[in-house]
Design an enzyme around this catalytic site. Structure first.
Site, short mmCIF file in Angstrom:
data_model
loop_
_atom_site.label_atom_id
_atom_site.label_comp_id
_atom_site.label_asym_id
_atom_site.label_seq_id
_atom_site.Cartn_x
_atom_site.Cartn_y
_atom_site.Cartn_z
N PRO A 240 -9.24 8.47 2.49
CA PRO A 240 -8.62 7.44 3.27
C PRO A 240 -8.42 6.00 2.58
CG PRO A 240 -11.09 7.47 3.60
CD PRO A 240 -10.64 8.78 2.72
N GLY A 241 -8.58 6.39 1.19
CA GLY A 241 -8.03 5.13 0.53
C GLY A 241 -6.52 5.10 0.33
N ALA B 94 -9.46 27.79 6.02
CA ALA B 94 -8.91 26.73 6.29
C ALA B 94 -7.23 26.69 6.24
CB ALA B 94 -9.44 25.55 5.43
N LEU C 112 -3.34 24.07 7.28
CA LEU C 112 -2.64 23.08 7.84
C LEU C 112 -2.34 23.21 9.37
CD1 LEU C 112 0.03 22.84 4.72
CD2 LEU C 112 -2.16 21.49 5.22
N ARG D 127 -6.33 26.65 -6.61
CA ARG D 127 -5.78 25.54 -6.30
C ARG D 127 -4.98 24.74 -7.40
NH1 ARG D 127 -4.91 25.61 -0.87
NH2 ARG D 127 -6.94 26.00 0.25
N GLU E 24 -7.12 34.48 6.92
CA GLU E 24 -7.75 34.60 5.74
C GLU E 24 -8.99 35.35 5.59
OE1 GLU E 24 -8.53 30.50 4.27
OE2 GLU E 24 -6.46 29.90 4.32
N GLU F 240 -6.20 30.85 11.42
CA GLU F 240 -6.60 30.70 10.38
C GLU F 240 -7.77 31.60 9.58
OE1 GLU F 240 -5.31 29.64 7.42
OE2 GLU F 240 -3.57 28.43 8.61
N GLU G 72 -2.72 33.28 -1.72
CA GLU G 72 -3.46 34.10 -0.81
C GLU G 72 -3.36 35.63 -1.63
OE1 GLU G 72 -2.15 33.32 2.97
OE2 GLU G 72 -3.43 31.58 3.34
N ARG H 170 0.79 -1.12 0.16
CA ARG H 170 -0.13 -0.14 0.07
C ARG H 170 0.74 1.28 0.13
NH1 ARG H 170 -3.26 -3.29 -1.34
NH2 ARG H 170 -5.17 -3.78 -0.18
N GLU H 171 0.60 2.14 -1.03
CA GLU H 171 1.35 3.14 -0.84
C GLU H 171 0.33 4.32 -0.14
OE1 GLU H 171 1.69 4.30 -4.98
OE2 GLU H 171 3.50 3.22 -5.13
N GLU I 76 -4.55 12.05 5.68
CA GLU I 76 -5.16 13.54 6.40
C GLU I 76 -6.46 13.50 6.90
OE1 GLU I 76 -5.93 18.02 4.41
OE2 GLU I 76 -6.31 16.14 3.31
#
Length: 197
Positions: free
Chosen positions: A119-120, A80, A82, A68, A101, A97, A149, A41-42, A124
């Site tokens: 989740p595959g 939002a 990180l 994006r 923002e 944030e 931004e 699994r990667e 995150e």
């Protein structure tokens, strides 16, 4: 909360780091399968993120329009960011944030939802907060607007209109979809929310 695997079902036999970056690390795990044998699994390991559904007293939700690069265009999103500040609690990241923002602070904070974005292949986790009692705030000291931004725009959208935008496909960012729909559901049914911390 993630449900743990039952003992002996999925055991990591080996891990190889393929790439280590600032935000993500790509690893190759060899995993023992419950039916026998093993599989590779990667996995993208991610530092995590927060998202803020900031709703004002007029039932408008704060949205940002940001370029994006991975999708090659602009998306309507919620404020939002990180979880990349060492030792910073998730709520503090959400508060920072929102100030960075949107130039806003909030009196009341609740945890709306938490989700694994993909989740595959990626771990995150995004914590989605509800922020209410909005007021103007200065950007945090030392914050510099740069990169994507620089041309980000901020708009307050009536919550009902934001829900329509989700279903029309105008809002496609998964955290924004979750935040908008969850905020609308809170207004409609008033379920008990989890504390922000």
């Amino acid at each position: 909360m993630t449900e743990p695997a039952r003992p002996g079902e999925y055991t990591v036999l080996a891990t190889e780091t393929l790439h280590e970056g600032r935000i993500i690390t790509l690893v190759k795990d060899t995993v023992a399968m419950p039916g026998g044998g093993d599989s590779v699994r990667e996995v993208v390991r991610h530092i995590g993120a927060v998202c803020v559904a900031a709703v004002d007293d007029e039932e408008r939700i704060v949205m940002v329009r940001q370029y994006r690069h991975p999708v090659g265009g602009y998306l309507w999103e919620l404020p939002a960011g990180l979880r990349d500040a060492d030792g910073e609690a998730p709520l503090a990241t959400a508060q920072r944030e929102l100030a960075e923002e949107a130039g806003l602070a909030a009196e009341r904070w609740s945890l709306l939802a938490n989700s694994y974005s993909t989740p595959g292949f990626c771990n995150e986790q995004v914590l989605v907060y509800l922020a209410e009692g909005l007021s103007a705030a200065d950007r945090p000291e030392g914050f510099v607007v740069e990169h994507e931004e620089l041309d980000m725009t901020v708009e307050r959208v009536p919550l009902d209109e934001a829900v329509r935008r989700v279903f029309s496909g105008a809002i496609r960012n998964s955290s924004a979809v979750i935040g908008v729909l969850a905020a609308a559901q809170i207004r409609a049914t008033g379920p008990q929310l989890r504390p922000a911390e």
